[in-house]
Design a protein around this motif. Sequence first.
Motif, PDB file in Angstrom:
ATOM      1  N   GLY A  31       0.808  -1.219   0.000  1.00  0.00           N
ATOM      2  CA  GLY A  31       0.000   0.000   0.000  1.00  0.00           C
ATOM      3  C   GLY A  31       0.834   1.257   0.000  1.00  0.00           C
ATOM      4  N   ASN A  32       1.949   1.222   0.752  1.00  0.00           N
ATOM      5  CA  ASN A  32       2.797   2.407   0.823  1.00  0.00           C
ATOM      6  C   ASN A  32       3.368   2.773  -0.531  1.00  0.00           C
ATOM      7  N   GLY A  33       3.754   1.731  -1.299  1.00  0.00           N
ATOM      8  CA  GLY A  33       4.307   1.995  -2.623  1.00  0.00           C
ATOM      9  C   GLY A  33       3.309   2.723  -3.506  1.00  0.00           C
ATOM     10  N   ILE A  34       2.053   2.258  -3.474  1.00  0.00           N
ATOM     11  CA  ILE A  34       1.029   2.903  -4.294  1.00  0.00           C
ATOM     12  C   ILE A  34       0.845   4.357  -3.875  1.00  0.00           C
ATOM     13  N   LEU A  35       0.803   4.581  -2.552  1.00  0.00           N
ATOM     14  CA  LEU A  35       0.608   5.951  -2.069  1.00  0.00           C
ATOM     15  C   LEU A  35       1.790   6.831  -2.451  1.00  0.00           C
ATOM     16  N   GLU A  36       2.981   6.248  -2.446  1.00  0.00           N
ATOM     17  CA  GLU A  36       4.149   7.028  -2.861  1.00  0.00           C
ATOM     18  C   GLU A  36       4.034   7.440  -4.320  1.00  0.00           C
ATOM     19  N   ILE A  37       3.526   6.526  -5.140  1.00  0.00           N
ATOM     20  CA  ILE A  37       3.351   6.868  -6.554  1.00  0.00           C
ATOM     21  C   ILE A  37       2.322   7.976  -6.709  1.00  0.00           C
ATOM     22  N   ILE A  38       1.256   7.923  -5.889  1.00  0.00           N
ATOM     23  CA  ILE A  38       0.261   8.997  -5.963  1.00  0.00           C
ATOM     24  C   ILE A  38       0.898  10.334  -5.593  1.00  0.00           C
ATOM     25  N   ALA A  39       1.734  10.326  -4.538  1.00  0.00           N
ATOM     26  CA  ALA A  39       2.420  11.561  -4.148  1.00  0.00           C
ATOM     27  C   ALA A  39       3.304  12.058  -5.288  1.00  0.00           C
ATOM     28  N   ALA A  40       3.993  11.116  -5.948  1.00  0.00           N
ATOM     29  CA  ALA A  40       4.857  11.501  -7.064  1.00  0.00           C
ATOM     30  C   ALA A  40       4.033  12.125  -8.190  1.00  0.00           C
ATOM     31  N   ILE A  41       2.837  11.554  -8.434  1.00  0.00           N
ATOM     32  CA  ILE A  41       1.982  12.114  -9.484  1.00  0.00           C
ATOM     33  C   ILE A  41       1.579  13.545  -9.129  1.00  0.00           C
ATOM     34  N   PHE A  42       1.278  13.776  -7.835  1.00  0.00           N
ATOM     35  CA  PHE A  42       0.939  15.132  -7.388  1.00  0.00           C
ATOM     36  C   PHE A  42       2.093  16.095  -7.687  1.00  0.00           C
ATOM     37  N   ILE A  43       3.309  15.694  -7.321  1.00  0.00           N
ATOM     38  CA  ILE A  43       4.460  16.588  -7.509  1.00  0.00           C
ATOM     39  C   ILE A  43       4.682  16.848  -8.994  1.00  0.00           C
ATOM     40  N   PHE A  44       4.566  15.785  -9.788  1.00  0.00           N
ATOM     41  CA  PHE A  44       4.732  15.952 -11.237  1.00  0.00           C
ATOM     42  C   PHE A  44       3.671  16.891 -11.802  1.00  0.00           C
ATOM     43  N   GLY A  45       2.430  16.705 -11.345  1.00  0.00           N
ATOM     44  CA  GLY A  45       1.349  17.583 -11.815  1.00  0.00           C
ATOM     45  C   GLY A  45       1.630  19.034 -11.482  1.00  0.00           C
ATOM     46  N   GLY A  46       2.189  19.274 -10.287  1.00  0.00           N
ATOM     47  CA  GLY A  46       2.541  20.638  -9.932  1.00  0.00           C
ATOM     48  C   GLY A  46       3.560  21.219 -10.891  1.00  0.00           C
ATOM     49  N   GLY A  47       4.548  20.413 -11.265  1.00  0.00           N
ATOM     50  CA  GLY A  47       5.543  20.875 -12.222  1.00  0.00           C
ATOM     51  C   GLY A  47       4.931  21.218 -13.565  1.00  0.00           C
ATOM     52  N   VAL A  48       4.045  20.341 -14.046  1.00  0.00           N
ATOM     53  CA  VAL A  48       3.400  20.593 -15.335  1.00  0.00           C
ATOM     54  C   VAL A  48       2.585  21.881 -15.290  1.00  0.00           C
ATOM     55  N   LEU A  49       1.870  22.093 -14.185  1.00  0.00           N
ATOM     56  CA  LEU A  49       1.071  23.313 -14.063  1.00  0.00           C
ATOM     57  C   LEU A  49       1.965  24.553 -14.096  1.00  0.00           C
ATOM     58  N   SER A  50       3.128  24.480 -13.440  1.00  0.00           N
ATOM     59  CA  SER A  50       4.040  25.628 -13.465  1.00  0.00           C
ATOM     60  C   SER A  50       4.490  25.929 -14.882  1.00  0.00           C
ATOM     61  N   VAL A  51       4.856  24.870 -15.623  1.00  0.00           N
ATOM     62  CA  VAL A  51       5.300  25.071 -17.000  1.00  0.00           C
ATOM     63  C   VAL A  51       4.187  25.710 -17.819  1.00  0.00           C
ATOM     64  N   LEU A  52       2.950  25.215 -17.640  1.00  0.00           N
ATOM     65  CA  LEU A  52       1.838  25.751 -18.421  1.00  0.00           C
ATOM     66  C   LEU A  52       1.605  27.221 -18.096  1.00  0.00           C
ATOM     67  N   SER A  53       1.721  27.581 -16.810  1.00  0.00           N
ATOM     68  CA  SER A  53       1.456  28.987 -16.503  1.00  0.00           C
ATOM     69  C   SER A  53       2.586  29.870 -16.999  1.00  0.00           C
ATOM     70  N   ALA A  54       3.819  29.343 -17.052  1.00  0.00           N
ATOM     71  CA  ALA A  54       4.907  30.120 -17.650  1.00  0.00           C
ATOM     72  C   ALA A  54       4.630  30.352 -19.139  1.00  0.00           C
ATOM     73  N   LEU A  55       4.080  29.312 -19.782  1.00  0.00           N
ATOM     74  CA  LEU A  55       3.717  29.439 -21.199  1.00  0.00           C
ATOM     75  C   LEU A  55       2.654  30.522 -21.384  1.00  0.00           C
ATOM     76  N   GLY A  56       1.673  30.514 -20.458  1.00  0.00           N
ATOM     77  CA  GLY A  56       0.626  31.527 -20.529  1.00  0.00           C
ATOM     78  C   GLY A  56       1.181  32.916 -20.341  1.00  0.00           C
ATOM     79  N   LEU A  57       2.199  33.031 -19.498  1.00  0.00           N
ATOM     80  CA  LEU A  57       2.831  34.323 -19.256  1.00  0.00           C
ATOM     81  C   LEU A  57       3.374  34.911 -20.550  1.00  0.00           C
TER      82      LEU A  57
END
Lengths: 160, 125
Positions: free
Chosen positions: B3-29
Motif C-alpha cells: 500500500g505504501n508503494g502505491i501511495l508514494e506513486i500517488i504523491a509523485a503524481i501530485f508533484i509531477f502535476g505541480g511541475g506541469v502546471l508551473s510550465v503551463l502557466s509560464a507558457l501563458g505568461l
Amino acid sequence: MPAQFLTNLFIAFLWMLLNDEDELRFSTFFAGYLVGIIIVFIMHRFFGTQFYLRRFFALLKLILIFIRELSSSSVFVIKHIVKKEVTIKPGIFYYKTELRGEWEVSLLALLLTLTPGSVVMEVTPEGDAFYVHAMDIAESRENLLRSLAKFERAIMEVLR
Amino acid sequence: MNGNGILEIIAAIFIFGGGVLSVLSALGLMRFPDIYTRNHAGTKSTTLAVLVTLTGVFMYFWIAEGYISVRLILGILFVFITAPTAGHIIVRAAYRSGVKVSDSTVEDELGPMLRKKEGEREGES
C-alpha cells in the motif's frame, strides 16, 4: 457556548479515564473528544444556543467550495493557454457585494483573486463593491457570478 | 507492491502535476496579450501548482517517513495569503499608472469611474 465546550472536554476526560490504560494517552483523549462532539451535537438544542463547532464546519465547507472553484477555473485558464490561438476577450466589470465589514470583504477579495480567471482590481472607498478583471468575460461571466454568490453565502455562514 | 508503494506513486503524481502546471502557466505568461491577462496566468495557476506540489511533498513525508510536516502546510497558507495580494497590487498599480488594456478587451467599467474622480479632483483645485 462555553458550556458546550466544557461538556465536551468532560466527556473526553471521562472517556480517557474509563478506558483505564496504563498511562494517560493523548490519542485516547482525542478519540474521546470526537465521541464528545457527536454527543454534544445530538443534544445541543438543550443548551439553548447554536452548536459551538458550527463555524468550524462552515469554514471547512468554505475551503471545500474554494478548492472546487480553484480547480475548475484552473482548467479553464489552462485550456486557453494551450489553445492554438489566443481568443480571449478580457473585461472589467463592476460587482456590488452584500457583505459588509473589513473581514468579510477582504476575505471575498482574497478568494476571488485566488481563483484563476478573475482579479479584483479596485475596491471602492466605501468598501462595498469591486471592480473585477475577468480573463474571458464573454464566456465566463455567468460562471463567475455564480461562484461569487456561492462564496458570499459561505462567508456569511462563517463570519455571522 | 504494498500500500505504501502505491501511495508514494500517488504523491509523485501530485508533484509531477505541480511541475506541469508551473510550465503551463509560464507558457501563458508569454502568450497572453497584456499585463492584466498575464497576471492571471502568472499568479493564479502558480498558486494551484504550489498547492499541488506541496500537497504531494506533504503526502510523501507522511507515508515514507511517518512525519507530519507542519511547515509545508504553513507554506501553503502563506503562499495563499501573499500571492493574491501581490497580484491585486500589481494590477491596480498598472491600471492607475495608465498601462493600456489589450485591444481584445470588450468592456471596461473601471476607466470611466477613475476618470470621473480625476475630473472632480481637478475641479476642486
